[in-house]
Design an enzyme around this catalytic site. Structure first.
Site, PDB file in Angstrom:
ATOM      1  N   HIS A 268       0.947  -1.290  -0.064  1.00  0.00           N
ATOM      2  CA  HIS A 268      -0.097  -0.148  -0.028  1.00  0.00           C
ATOM      3  C   HIS A 268       0.976   1.325  -0.109  1.00  0.00           C
ATOM      4  O   HIS A 268       1.632   1.591  -0.910  1.00  0.00           O
ATOM      5  CB  HIS A 268      -1.000  -0.022   1.048  1.00  0.00           C
ATOM      6  CG  HIS A 268      -1.967   0.758   1.231  1.00  0.00           C
ATOM      7  ND1 HIS A 268      -2.551   1.679   0.297  1.00  0.00           N
ATOM      8  CD2 HIS A 268      -2.941   1.081   2.100  1.00  0.00           C
ATOM      9  CE1 HIS A 268      -3.489   2.409   0.501  1.00  0.00           C
ATOM     10  NE2 HIS A 268      -3.788   2.152   1.697  1.00  0.00           N
ATOM     11  N   HIS A 307      -2.216  -2.168 -10.156  1.00  0.00           N
ATOM     12  CA  HIS A 307      -3.173  -1.669  -9.233  1.00  0.00           C
ATOM     13  C   HIS A 307      -4.412  -2.362  -9.394  1.00  0.00           C
ATOM     14  O   HIS A 307      -4.745  -2.674 -10.280  1.00  0.00           O
ATOM     15  CB  HIS A 307      -3.564   0.008  -9.554  1.00  0.00           C
ATOM     16  CG  HIS A 307      -4.259   0.682  -8.583  1.00  0.00           C
ATOM     17  ND1 HIS A 307      -5.488   0.770  -8.236  1.00  0.00           N
ATOM     18  CD2 HIS A 307      -3.468   1.413  -7.801  1.00  0.00           C
ATOM     19  CE1 HIS A 307      -5.554   1.572  -7.191  1.00  0.00           C
ATOM     20  NE2 HIS A 307      -4.191   2.067  -6.942  1.00  0.00           N
ATOM     21  N   ASP A 363       2.988   5.483  -6.918  1.00  0.00           N
ATOM     22  CA  ASP A 363       4.254   5.324  -6.177  1.00  0.00           C
ATOM     23  C   ASP A 363       5.403   5.252  -6.897  1.00  0.00           C
ATOM     24  O   ASP A 363       6.583   5.467  -6.522  1.00  0.00           O
ATOM     25  CB  ASP A 363       4.027   4.085  -5.276  1.00  0.00           C
ATOM     26  CG  ASP A 363       3.105   4.137  -4.252  1.00  0.00           C
ATOM     27  OD1 ASP A 363       3.088   5.555  -3.344  1.00  0.00           O
ATOM     28  OD2 ASP A 363       2.120   3.478  -4.324  1.00  0.00           O
TER      29      ASP A 363
HETATM   30  C1  LIG Z   1      -0.962  -3.089  -6.301  1.00  0.00           C
HETATM   31  C2  LIG Z   1      -1.215  -4.797  -6.374  1.00  0.00           C
HETATM   32  C3  LIG Z   1      -0.994  -5.110  -4.844  1.00  0.00           C
HETATM   33  C4  LIG Z   1      -2.317  -4.851  -7.011  1.00  0.00           C
HETATM   34  O1  LIG Z   1      -2.695  -6.365  -6.897  1.00  0.00           O
HETATM   35  P1  LIG Z   1      -4.033  -7.298  -7.380  1.00  0.00           P
HETATM   36  O2  LIG Z   1      -4.840  -6.336  -7.791  1.00  0.00           O
HETATM   37  O3  LIG Z   1      -4.090  -8.193  -6.254  1.00  0.00           O
HETATM   38  O4  LIG Z   1      -3.398  -7.797  -8.629  1.00  0.00           O
HETATM   39  P2  LIG Z   1      -2.615  -9.344  -8.835  1.00  0.00           P
HETATM   40  O5  LIG Z   1      -1.893  -9.499  -7.830  1.00  0.00           O
HETATM   41  O6  LIG Z   1      -3.966 -10.333  -8.820  1.00  0.00           O
HETATM   42  O7  LIG Z   1      -2.054  -9.132 -10.112  1.00  0.00           O
HETATM   43  C5  LIG Z   1      -2.518  -9.801 -11.386  1.00  0.00           C
HETATM   44  C6  LIG Z   1      -1.376 -10.184 -12.123  1.00  0.00           C
HETATM   45  O8  LIG Z   1      -0.389  -9.365 -12.501  1.00  0.00           O
HETATM   46  C7  LIG Z   1       0.806  -9.752 -11.834  1.00  0.00           C
HETATM   47  N1  LIG Z   1       1.447  -8.486 -11.241  1.00  0.00           N
HETATM   48  C8  LIG Z   1       0.485  -7.576 -10.407  1.00  0.00           C
HETATM   49  N2  LIG Z   1       1.342  -6.376  -9.957  1.00  0.00           N
HETATM   50  C9  LIG Z   1       2.627  -6.933 -10.350  1.00  0.00           C
HETATM   51  C10 LIG Z   1       3.723  -6.299 -10.461  1.00  0.00           C
HETATM   52  N3  LIG Z   1       4.047  -4.824  -9.977  1.00  0.00           N
HETATM   53  N4  LIG Z   1       4.900  -6.836 -11.205  1.00  0.00           N
HETATM   54  C11 LIG Z   1       4.821  -7.884 -11.823  1.00  0.00           C
HETATM   55  N5  LIG Z   1       3.640  -8.609 -11.858  1.00  0.00           N
HETATM   56  C12 LIG Z   1       2.542  -8.004 -11.399  1.00  0.00           C
HETATM   57  C13 LIG Z   1       0.340 -10.886 -10.780  1.00  0.00           C
HETATM   58  O9  LIG Z   1       1.565 -11.668 -10.425  1.00  0.00           O
HETATM   59  C14 LIG Z   1      -0.413 -11.505 -11.462  1.00  0.00           C
HETATM   60  O10 LIG Z   1      -0.139 -12.312 -12.322  1.00  0.00           O
HETATM   61  P3  LIG Z   1      -0.813 -13.734 -12.803  1.00  0.00           P
HETATM   62  O11 LIG Z   1      -1.873 -13.355 -13.373  1.00  0.00           O
HETATM   63  O12 LIG Z   1       0.125 -14.247 -13.644  1.00  0.00           O
HETATM   64  O13 LIG Z   1      -0.858 -14.454 -11.418  1.00  0.00           O
HETATM   65  C15 LIG Z   1      -0.046  -5.134  -7.168  1.00  0.00           C
HETATM   66  O14 LIG Z   1      -0.099  -4.918  -8.545  1.00  0.00           O
HETATM   67  C16 LIG Z   1       1.265  -4.970  -6.705  1.00  0.00           C
HETATM   68  O15 LIG Z   1       1.732  -5.808  -5.653  1.00  0.00           O
HETATM   69  N6  LIG Z   1       2.180  -3.935  -7.132  1.00  0.00           N
HETATM   70  C17 LIG Z   1       3.307  -3.534  -6.540  1.00  0.00           C
HETATM   71  C18 LIG Z   1       3.266  -2.916  -5.362  1.00  0.00           C
HETATM   72  C19 LIG Z   1       2.621  -1.475  -5.638  1.00  0.00           C
HETATM   73  O16 LIG Z   1       2.885  -0.607  -6.462  1.00  0.00           O
HETATM   74  N7  LIG Z   1       1.905  -1.290  -4.761  1.00  0.00           N
HETATM   75  C20 LIG Z   1       1.089   0.304  -4.829  1.00  0.00           C
HETATM   76  C21 LIG Z   1      -0.320   0.487  -5.100  1.00  0.00           C
HETATM   77  S1  LIG Z   1      -0.736   2.055  -5.208  1.00  0.00           S
END
Ligand SMILES: CC(C)(COP(=O)(O)OP(=O)(O)OC[C@H]1O[C@@H](n2cnc3c(N)ncnc32)[C@H](O)[C@@H]1OP(=O)(O)O)[C@@H](O)C(=O)NCCC(=O)NCCS
Length: 434
Positions: A268, A307, A363
């Site tokens: 987050h 996101h 971010d």
């Molecule tokens: C923001 C976040 C938590 C959203 O997660 P979410 O909605 O649960 O999305 P998911 O984890 O289901 O991701 C969907 C797919 O994209 C991939 N993915 C998501 N974010 C990714 C990233 N930053 N880098 C690489 N792969 C990513 C996942 O591994 C998943 O792949 P799969 O379908 O092969 O399993 C996630 O994108 C993340 O961890 N990002 C990095 C942290 C970040 O920048 N957070 C700030 C948010 S404002």
């Protein structure tokens, strides 16, 4: 116009149910009538991490993740970032309308006159270890304010609520600046009422021996824009925490502390800190392709990308990129920007990221600006928490005054043992180490 309904047929007994659809949702409680027999509890929905569940009706922030749109109270974020100050936007979020000039003057005056911390808070903060993480200090100190303002428990009194709101928005920069100076071993600087919200924050962060702090106006405006962009983002993890804890009628200081604790997580508000660590790990522009390959092979995530809601370019990331250019004209270019730009360029044309609709989020660039301004990564989430307090409070107030809301309490699907026979300790046999 005919009201939309949906028909559900239960294959277990052939019974059918017609449920009303309102605002693209059905009420989860309408499913409870769907039973296989009199002993059946009734149908529930299963939605770990609330990926498809609306927990409230809200009139504060609108996001269209597919089209990359973000609006506060109906105003596009781009317009607010261009024309407003952060306190003007905080007023909009909380009261629902942009202030008139005289309303704004009163609002700014009131917040400015709630920036001081009780001296005992200062002593309390001095007790933290010299290298305490500023987010831990921030969360604990916000919670500690609850002991100083016990009347804040009176959450159903509008005037008391407003008073706490002014206190929280006013004191957040002061606490944040104290956490910063504590790490550096510098004496705390008291607020200066002649300065604007962000200029005063800069004063409390960076004033040394000069009698009056002169804030750089470009930096102050850049901080103000960053604050506007971070002020609210509808039902994100920390806002959901604010509403959840607040729904137990907990006072706003403790609820805000809980929300800030949620913000501290690396998925987050902690993500911008993680972006900098990642850019350090990559080291140079030429190493970007190898790093992206590693991510695609499943070794970690590209921090600052992806996101839950945006499946398009985060509109805040665009404004931040522009703000970064203004800041770098003063501070000089941050070398990490080149690595970040290369990372963005490569990721945006890579099938893995295109397919999953992974774009830079807020971010991705904010940490680079904060670092150029002289902040260590540990401070980044604290800088996020200051403006988000306005959003948390707007959402909390909306929840408190919503007659449909009750204590937040989800259901579960129990997957444990059925009732078992108890075995006395002496008869339990050899230990299995768990
Ligand atoms: C923001 C976040 C938590 C959203 O997660 P979410 O909605 O649960 O999305 P998911 O984890 O289901 O991701 C969907 C797919 O994209 C991939 N993915 C998501 N974010 C990714 C990233 N930053 N880098 C690489 N792969 C990513 C996942 O591994 C998943 O792949 P799969 O379908 O092969 O399993 C996630 O994108 C993340 O961890 N990002 C990095 C942290 C970040 O920048 N957070 C700030 C948010 S404002």
């Amino acid at each position: 116009m005919k009201e939309r309904t949906i028909k559900i047929v239960d294959d277990a007994n052939g019974l059918s149910y017609t449920l009303p659809v309102e605002n693209g949702t059905i009420r989860a409680m309408d499913l409870r009538q769907i039973k296989t027999g009199p002993d059946d509890f009734g149908l529930m929905t299963y939605d770990p991490a609330f990926t498809n569940t609306a927990s409230c009706r809200s009139a504060i922030t609108y996001i269209d993740g597919e089209r990359g749109i973000l609006q506060y109270r109906g105003y596009p974020i781009e317009t607010l970032a261009e024309h407003c100050t952060f306190l003007e936007v905080a007023y909009l979020l909380i009261f629902g309308e942009l202030p008139t000039q005289s309303e704004l003057n009163t609002w700014v005056f009131d917040i400015t006159h709630h920036t001081m911390l009780h001296e005992t808070v200062k002593k309390f903060m001095e007790g933290f270890r010299y290298n305490a993480h500023p987010m831990g200090m921030l969360v604990s100190t916000i919670a500690a304010l609850s002991t100083i303002y016990p009347e804040s428990k009176n959450i159903f009194d509008a005037a008391t609520r407003k008073h706490q709101l002014l206190r929280l928005i006013g004191k957040m920069p002061t606490i944040a600046a104290y956490t910063y100076r504590h790490q550096l071993g510098l004496p705390y600087v008291y607020p200066d009422n002649d300065l604007s919200y962000t200029e005063n924050f800069m004063n409390m962060l960076w004033k040394m021996v000069e009698p009056k702090y002169q804030a750089n106006s470009v930096m102050a405006r850049a901080l103000d824009i960053l604050f506007i962009l971070h002020a609210d983002h509808e039902q994100n993890c920390s806002t959901n925490t604010m509403r959840c804890v607040g729904s137990a009628q907990t006072d706003p200081f403790l609820s805000t502390a809980a929300a800030a604790a949620a913000l501290a997580g690396p998925l987050h508000g902690g993500a911008n800190e993680a972006v900098l660590t990642m850019l350090d790990e990559i080291g140079s522009k030429d190493k970007v392709p190898a790093y992206v390959k590693k991510i695609k092979e499943g070794h970690g995530k590209l921090m600052g990308f992806g996101h839950r809601v945006y499946k398009n370019y985060d509109p805040r990331a665009k404004i931040i990129k522009w703000t970064a250019e203004q800041v770098f004209e003063i501070t000089g270019r941050n070398a990490k920007l080149d690595i970040a730009l290369e990372l963005e360029r490569i990721a945006l044309q890579d099938e893995y990221f295109i397919q999953r609709k992974l774009y830079p989020n807020v971010d991705f660039y904010s940490g680079i600006i904060y670092q150029a301004m002289g902040f260590k990564p540990e401070m980044f989430t604290v800088l996020f928490a200051i403006p988000r307090t306005a959003g948390w409070l707007a959402q909390w107030q909306e929840m408190i005054t919503d007659p449909e809301q009750k204590i937040s309490r989800p259901r579960q699907v129990y997957v444990g043992e059925n009732m078992r026979q108890f075995v006395p300790l002496a008869e339990r046999g050899t230990a299995v180490r768990r």
